[in-house]
Design a protein around this motif. Structure first.
Motif, PDB file in Angstrom:
ATOM      1  N   THR A  82       0.827  -1.210   0.000  1.00  0.00           N
ATOM      2  CA  THR A  82       0.000   0.000   0.000  1.00  0.00           C
ATOM      3  C   THR A  82       0.859   1.257   0.000  1.00  0.00           C
ATOM      4  OG1 THR A  82      -0.207  -0.068   2.429  1.00  0.00           O
ATOM      5  CG2 THR A  82      -1.918  -1.169   1.140  1.00  0.00           C
ATOM      6  N   GLU A 103      -5.817 -11.095  -1.566  1.00  0.00           N
ATOM      7  CA  GLU A 103      -7.141 -10.517  -1.339  1.00  0.00           C
ATOM      8  C   GLU A 103      -7.104  -9.159  -0.628  1.00  0.00           C
ATOM      9  OE1 GLU A 103     -11.009  -9.650  -1.406  1.00  0.00           O
ATOM     10  OE2 GLU A 103      -9.979 -11.181  -2.590  1.00  0.00           O
ATOM     11  N   PRO A 104      -6.299  -8.948   0.427  1.00  0.00           N
ATOM     12  CA  PRO A 104      -6.260  -7.610   1.035  1.00  0.00           C
ATOM     13  C   PRO A 104      -5.828  -6.510   0.076  1.00  0.00           C
ATOM     14  CG  PRO A 104      -5.361  -9.225   2.543  1.00  0.00           C
ATOM     15  CD  PRO A 104      -5.552  -9.931   1.236  1.00  0.00           C
ATOM     16  N   HIS A 106      -6.504  -6.576  -3.236  1.00  0.00           N
ATOM     17  CA  HIS A 106      -7.712  -6.398  -4.051  1.00  0.00           C
ATOM     18  C   HIS A 106      -8.699  -5.496  -3.308  1.00  0.00           C
ATOM     19  CE1 HIS A 106     -11.207  -7.209  -6.507  1.00  0.00           C
ATOM     20  NE2 HIS A 106     -10.506  -7.998  -7.304  1.00  0.00           N
ATOM     21  N   ARG A 107      -8.849  -5.744  -2.019  1.00  0.00           N
ATOM     22  CA  ARG A 107      -9.794  -4.964  -1.210  1.00  0.00           C
ATOM     23  C   ARG A 107      -9.336  -3.511  -1.081  1.00  0.00           C
ATOM     24  NH1 ARG A 107      -9.209  -7.501   3.446  1.00  0.00           N
ATOM     25  NH2 ARG A 107     -10.217  -9.325   2.545  1.00  0.00           N
ATOM     26  N   PHE A 108      -8.048  -3.299  -0.869  1.00  0.00           N
ATOM     27  CA  PHE A 108      -7.503  -1.947  -0.735  1.00  0.00           C
ATOM     28  C   PHE A 108      -7.725  -1.157  -2.020  1.00  0.00           C
ATOM     29  CE2 PHE A 108      -4.021   1.116  -1.211  1.00  0.00           C
ATOM     30  CZ  PHE A 108      -4.116   1.820  -0.024  1.00  0.00           C
ATOM     31  N   SER A 110      -9.960  -1.827  -4.442  1.00  0.00           N
ATOM     32  CA  SER A 110     -11.378  -1.705  -4.788  1.00  0.00           C
ATOM     33  C   SER A 110     -12.149  -0.780  -3.863  1.00  0.00           C
ATOM     34  CB  SER A 110     -12.028  -3.096  -4.783  1.00  0.00           C
ATOM     35  OG  SER A 110     -11.395  -3.946  -5.714  1.00  0.00           O
ATOM     36  N   THR A 111     -11.629  -0.548  -2.685  1.00  0.00           N
ATOM     37  CA  THR A 111     -12.336   0.315  -1.737  1.00  0.00           C
ATOM     38  C   THR A 111     -11.594   1.643  -1.563  1.00  0.00           C
ATOM     39  OG1 THR A 111     -11.211  -0.765   0.140  1.00  0.00           O
ATOM     40  CG2 THR A 111     -13.373  -1.609  -0.505  1.00  0.00           C
ATOM     41  N   SER A 341     -10.985 -16.751  -6.514  1.00  0.00           N
ATOM     42  CA  SER A 341     -11.704 -15.490  -6.692  1.00  0.00           C
ATOM     43  C   SER A 341     -12.466 -15.412  -8.002  1.00  0.00           C
ATOM     44  CB  SER A 341     -10.706 -14.322  -6.616  1.00  0.00           C
ATOM     45  OG  SER A 341      -9.678 -14.479  -7.567  1.00  0.00           O
TER      46      SER A 341
END
Length: 376
Positions: A82, A103-104, A106-108, A110-111, A341
């Motif tokens: 990040t 996945e974290p 992808h989440r960071f 996407s959000t 996924s």
């Protein structure tokens, strides 16, 4: 003498000491004034958030292993990822990423990044081979995880790097699966390399730490961001990482050999539908894998036909040596169920498990899997 040169000359002890301090003490006003003008805080004494002898030693060793200009340590692998994204991305930018990225991440993206007005396109390994089709005039960064999480998609790194360089786009790669022992992305045109050093590099599941290694162009901006954001690695975690690096090659060889034995057993077992590892010719990206890798590691996945929750739980209850845990790359073998996924989360046809082989005896692991599979 620079800190880097000092580290190269200091061979008096096998491990550098862990200095427990907050702020270094200056001898006089002139030294304090010089430090205030050292914008990247690379010289001693300094505040420990900017680095310590132990973090310097770790960064120096990773830089040597990866063949980079410099390395920077962070408090976790995710923080390393990040931090790089936040250093270089701005509202309105566009990025390309691996579709089966951690996945974290992808989440960071996407959000949080989406909220900042940064858009993303997630690509398969095949799509990355012609990633210029997905580039826009807003594309600023390409982020690759290869082999990727759980299903180990392998991207043609060199091809992506060439296309990116032609367009003036920076490239970032998560090299955690490979470690510098198996692959060096910088030697294939990648600009920034990231490791979750909590995995194979530290190797004993006792440290959460991340590492960023860069070419000269990108080193200072990332270091400045880490300093401004207060993101740093601790001395104890860095010490665990430093010691882990000493045994990295030996551990990887042992884990790879045991994993190959276990994979051969699973391939022959009637309850197992498929085994997923890029070193197998059955893997769709095997040819790309062979282009860049001589050896694999101790990580792979396998699937069985989806069954009742009772049988699944009975399967998992048979393991004693193998731990039910998300971590991987350590000396203890771990297993965790996952849903790829790219499939539906609603009653998938197959039940998938990721396995990280540790340093236990291979016969013990095979016996445990044999007992567990009998319950399905």
């Amino acid at each position: 003498m620079t800190d880097r040169a000092a580290n190269e000359e200091n061979h008096a002890f096998p491990h550098p000491p862990v200095y427990r301090f907050t702020s270094g003490i200056y001898q006089d006003y002139q030294a304090l004034e010089r430090a205030s003008k050292d914008l990247l805080k690379q010289h001693y004494p300094r505040y420990s958030r900017f680095g310590t002898p132990m973090t310097d030693a770790v960064e120096h060793e990773i830089t040597r292993l990866e063949g980079g200009y410099g390395s920077l340590s962070t408090c976790s692998g995710l923080a390393a990822i990040t931090s790089v994204l936040m250093t270089f991305l701005r509202p309105g930018d566009h990025i390309l990423l691996t579709r089966t990225v951690y996945e974290p991440v992808h989440r960071f993206v996407s959000t949080f990044l989406h909220q900042l007005g940064i858009t993303a396109t997630f690509l398969t390994s095949a799509e990355f081979s012609h990633c210029d089709d997905y580039l826009t005039d807003k594309t600023r960064l390409i982020y690759i995880e290869s082999p990727s999480s759980n299903i180990f998609e392998v991207t043609d790194i060199g091809a992506v790097a060439v296309q990116a360089r032609q367009k003036g786009i920076m490239t970032v790669m998560d090299n955690t699966w490979s470690t510098p022992v198996l692959f060096n992305p910088l030697q294939h045109g990648i600009d920034v390399v990231i490791h979750s050093a909590s995995k194979y590099l530290a190797g004993h599941s006792d440290a959460v730490v991340g590492i960023i290694t860069t070419t000269e162009q990108y080193y200072a901006p990332i270091r400045q961001y880490l300093m401004n954001a207060g993101i740093c690695a601790g001395g104890e975690e860095s010490s665990s990482l430093y010691k882990g690096l000493k045994t990295l090659t030996t551990r990887l060889k042992n884990q790879r050999e045991t994993a190959h034995r276990l994979i051969a057993f699973l391939l022959a077992h009637p309850a197992v539908e498929t085994v997923i590892s890029p070193h197998l010719t059955s893997h769709p990206d095997h040819e790309t894998y062979r282009k860049y890798y001589q050896y694999s590691n101790g990580l792979f996945s396998f699937s069985v036909r989806n069954t009742s929750s009772t049988r699944r739980d009975a399967f998992l209850s048979q393991f004693r040596t193998v731990k039910l845990a998300y971590g991987w790359g350590g000396v203890d073998s771990c297993l965790i169920p996952f849903t790829p996924s790219y499939t539906s989360n609603d009653d998938p046809e197959w039940l998938f498990f990721r396995v990280s082989v540790g340093l236990e005896d291979g016969d013990i692991l095979i016996a445990e899997f044999s007992s567990a599979l009998s319950k399905l």
